[in-house]
Motif scaffolding. Structure first.
Motif, short mmCIF file in Angstrom:
data_model
loop_
_atom_site.label_atom_id
_atom_site.label_comp_id
_atom_site.label_asym_id
_atom_site.label_seq_id
_atom_site.Cartn_x
_atom_site.Cartn_y
_atom_site.Cartn_z
N TRP A 276 0.78 -1.22 -0.10
CA TRP A 276 -0.02 -0.14 -0.12
C TRP A 276 0.88 1.25 -0.04
O TRP A 276 0.78 2.12 -0.71
CB TRP A 276 -0.84 -0.06 1.42
N ALA A 277 1.99 1.21 0.76
CA ALA A 277 2.98 2.47 1.11
C ALA A 277 3.43 2.56 -0.40
O ALA A 277 3.56 3.66 -0.75
CB ALA A 277 3.81 2.06 2.05
N ASN A 278 3.92 1.65 -0.98
CA ASN A 278 4.85 1.67 -2.31
C ASN A 278 3.56 2.27 -3.41
O ASN A 278 3.92 3.16 -4.18
CB ASN A 278 5.18 0.29 -2.40
N ASP A 279 2.44 1.80 -3.29
CA ASP A 279 1.40 2.09 -4.23
C ASP A 279 1.17 3.69 -4.02
O ASP A 279 0.88 4.23 -5.14
CB ASP A 279 0.15 1.41 -4.25
N ASN A 280 1.17 4.36 -2.92
CA ASN A 280 0.78 5.85 -2.71
C ASN A 280 2.07 6.63 -2.54
O ASN A 280 1.78 7.62 -1.88
CB ASN A 280 -0.11 5.86 -1.52
N GLU A 281 3.19 6.16 -2.90
CA GLU A 281 4.52 7.04 -2.89
C GLU A 281 4.74 7.31 -1.64
O GLU A 281 5.11 8.44 -0.99
CB GLU A 281 4.23 8.12 -3.82
N ILE A 282 4.45 6.31 -0.46
CA ILE A 282 4.71 6.65 1.09
C ILE A 282 5.80 5.79 1.47
O ILE A 282 6.00 4.86 1.34
CB ILE A 282 3.18 6.29 1.86
N LYS A 283 6.94 6.50 2.16
CA LYS A 283 8.01 5.72 2.30
C LYS A 283 7.76 5.24 3.81
O LYS A 283 7.08 5.57 4.76
CB LYS A 283 9.32 6.72 2.51
N MET A 284 8.24 3.94 4.01
CA MET A 284 8.12 3.09 5.30
C MET A 284 9.61 3.23 5.99
O MET A 284 10.47 3.93 5.48
CB MET A 284 8.03 1.79 4.98
N PRO A 285 9.64 3.02 7.38
CA PRO A 285 10.88 3.14 8.06
C PRO A 285 11.79 2.40 7.61
O PRO A 285 11.88 1.29 7.01
CB PRO A 285 10.18 2.76 9.60
N PHE A 286 13.15 3.21 7.57
CA PHE A 286 14.44 2.69 6.92
C PHE A 286 15.43 2.58 8.28
O PHE A 286 15.51 3.31 8.98
CB PHE A 286 14.89 3.80 6.06
N VAL A 287 15.86 1.20 8.28
CA VAL A 287 16.95 0.96 9.08
C VAL A 287 18.25 0.61 8.51
O VAL A 287 18.30 -0.45 7.88
CB VAL A 287 16.57 -0.25 10.30
N PRO A 288 19.19 1.61 8.57
CA PRO A 288 20.43 1.43 7.91
C PRO A 288 21.04 0.09 8.43
O PRO A 288 20.87 -0.58 9.66
CB PRO A 288 21.25 2.57 8.41
N ASN A 289 22.11 -0.47 7.56
CA ASN A 289 22.64 -1.58 7.92
C ASN A 289 23.68 -1.45 9.14
O ASN A 289 24.19 -2.54 9.61
CB ASN A 289 23.43 -2.11 6.85
N PHE A 290 23.92 -0.32 9.51
CA PHE A 290 24.89 -0.04 10.86
C PHE A 290 24.01 0.22 11.99
O PHE A 290 24.57 0.36 13.04
CB PHE A 290 25.83 1.04 10.66
N ALA A 291 22.73 -0.42 11.95
CA ALA A 291 21.68 -0.02 13.13
C ALA A 291 20.67 -1.16 13.29
O ALA A 291 20.69 -2.06 12.50
CB ALA A 291 20.81 1.11 12.68
N THR A 292 20.27 -1.34 14.39
CA THR A 292 19.38 -2.35 14.87
C THR A 292 17.93 -1.46 15.08
O THR A 292 18.26 -0.22 15.23
CB THR A 292 19.49 -3.13 16.08
N ASN A 293 16.77 -2.34 15.07
CA ASN A 293 15.57 -1.79 15.39
C ASN A 293 15.01 -2.04 16.61
O ASN A 293 14.86 -3.19 17.04
CB ASN A 293 14.70 -2.09 14.05
N ASN A 294 14.91 -1.30 17.61
CA ASN A 294 14.06 -1.49 19.05
C ASN A 294 12.71 -1.36 18.90
O ASN A 294 12.10 -1.49 20.06
CB ASN A 294 14.84 -0.65 20.07
N ALA A 295 11.99 -0.96 17.97
CA ALA A 295 10.61 -0.90 17.61
C ALA A 295 10.18 0.31 18.61
O ALA A 295 9.21 -0.19 19.08
CB ALA A 295 9.99 -2.23 18.08
N HIS A 296 10.94 1.26 18.54
CA HIS A 296 10.32 2.45 19.65
C HIS A 296 9.10 3.07 18.98
O HIS A 296 8.03 3.40 19.50
CB HIS A 296 11.38 3.50 19.69
N MET A 297 9.15 3.09 17.53
CA MET A 297 7.89 3.85 16.74
C MET A 297 7.78 3.28 15.52
O MET A 297 8.68 2.85 15.01
CB MET A 297 8.03 5.45 16.82
N PHE A 298 6.52 3.25 14.97
CA PHE A 298 6.29 2.97 13.54
C PHE A 298 5.59 4.30 12.97
O PHE A 298 4.82 4.85 13.40
CB PHE A 298 5.35 1.55 13.47
N TYR A 299 6.40 4.75 11.77
CA TYR A 299 6.23 5.73 11.17
C TYR A 299 5.98 5.77 9.60
O TYR A 299 6.45 4.78 9.13
CB TYR A 299 7.05 7.18 11.37
N LEU A 300 5.26 6.65 8.89
CA LEU A 300 5.18 6.87 7.52
C LEU A 300 5.53 8.11 7.17
O LEU A 300 5.25 9.06 7.81
CB LEU A 300 3.64 6.40 7.09
#
Length: 382
Positions: A276-300
């Motif tokens: 859905w995000a891709n179809d509507n030109e909405i970017k999803m959260p990005f986690v660089p390869n030097f980082a981990t994700n602690n699931a603090h927030m989900f944003y668009l």
């Protein structure tokens, strides 16, 4: 179905530890639970020295005092952050030099950093937005080259890591000279209000404790290291009461179960919204390869403010509370006339286009499916 943006999670042990703290008769700071929390976090995450504070704001203000910020000093930090990041240094007379965000993530753009350094620069304050690491290897190398202090604003970054090129990891908050964490009720682990200063450079360890204790060597006195205590430096009442620390201890004991559940919810959002995000030109959260994700927030990240308004309004009409986040500090009423005039386009884009979805421990998979269904039915013009 009414879904709030956030709901503080209680493990069930908070009231027990609060009662225990009250029963001891020791309610002021630096007692049993303060020391339990500090030692556990030091041992778990490799922090050199932890000092609990009444807020992350207090921890940042302690950091500014520790590195002797004076009028005329310059401090580099992102514009896309909470006002406390800047206020802590403004209170000491510093000039804030704002950096733009990355194109792929709201965090600090490390590539712009070196061009912002002058002979007045004293510190760099990377903000680990959404608990996702800035490129700390890059930042520390630049800081070492120019003899600058690094203070990690890790307010959102508990239990998140920086990944080095060899695959090894270090906890965010353990890399810079100093770091500040938040345990506000919107964070992964909470104490209502609450925070923590991390001291990784031993030159600051003794003084940090003095500043923490109102400018006195009271802590050293109670350890028997001095025969009396008095006023030996500047300071304030930064340490929290045992009530805050006892509440926090119940959260710390359960941090892995809290983290595991949050990551499951984050992953579910990502899986369900990707197409859905891709179809509507909405970017999803990005986690660089030097980082981990602690699931603090989900944003668009929406393509424009109009699209974000549609999303927020559509969710609100379905009793789902989603919010936007920071406004650009370099354009704030207080600091706009003090900013050097540089455009910070990515910062402004995130201010106008980022929307945060509900994410908290007790959010159910059923509720996430409901939120996603509402989003899939958003009507965008054009």
């Amino acid at each position: 179905m009414n879904i709030p943006f956030n709901k503080p999670y209680l493990t069930g042990k908070e009231s027990h530890y609060l009662y225990d703290a009250v029963s001891t008769g020791k309610l002021s700071g630096n007692g049993k639970y303060t020391q339990l929390c500090q030692s556990h976090l030091e041992n778990t995450y490799g922090f050199e020295k932890c000092l609990l504070t009444t807020s992350c704001t207090d921890a940042l203000e302690m950091a500014a005092i520790l590195i002797n910020i004076e009028p005329g000093d310059e401090v580099i930090m992102p514009s896309y952050t909470f006002v406390s990041t800047a206020n802590a240094f403004v209170l000491r007379g510093a000039k804030i030099v704002f950096a733009d965000s990355r194109s792929d993530h709201p965090g600090f753009d490390e590539a712009t950093l070196e061009n912002l350094i002058t002979d007045k620069t004293k510190a760099i304050v990377p903000v680990h937005y959404a608990g996702v690491a800035c490129d700390m290897d890059c930042i520390m190398k630049i800081a070492d080259k120019h003899n600058l202090f690094v203070i990690e604003d890790a307010a959102q970054a508990i239990d998140s890591y920086y990944v080095f090129k060899d695959g090894s990891k270090k906890a965010l908050g353990s890399i810079g000279h100093l770091a500040a964490f938040s345990f506000h009720e919107t964070k992964n682990i909470i104490a209502g209000e609450g925070g923590m200063l991390v001291v990784n450079d031993n030159q600051f360890a003794k003084r940090a404790e003095i500043i923490w204790e109102k400018g006195t060597n009271r802590s050293a006195f109670f350890r028997g290291e001095v025969d009396k205590y008095g006023w030996v430096d500047v300071g304030s009442s930064f340490l929290p009461s045992e009530l805050i620390s006892s509440f926090l201890w119940a959260q710390i004991e359960n941090i892995q179960s809290i983290q595991n559940k949050r990551k499951v919810l984050w992953d579910l959002y990502y899986k369900l919204l990707q197409v859905w995000a891709n179809d509507n030109e909405i970017k999803m959260p990005f986690v660089p390869n030097f980082a981990t994700n602690n699931a603090h927030m989900f944003y668009l990240i929406c393509k424009n403010v109009k699209q974000r308004t549609v999303i927020i309004d559509t969710l609100r009409s379905a009793n789902v509370h989603a919010v936007f986040h920071y406004l650009s500090l370099h354009k704030s009423p207080f600091y706009s006339d003090k900013h050097d005039g540089r455009d910070l386009p990515y910062t402004d884009n995130y201010s106008e286009c980022l929307v945060r979805l509900p994410l908290f421990y007790e959010l159910s998979t059923e509720e996430i499916y409901h939120i996603v269904k509402v989003l899939l039915n958003c009507k965008f013009d054009g």
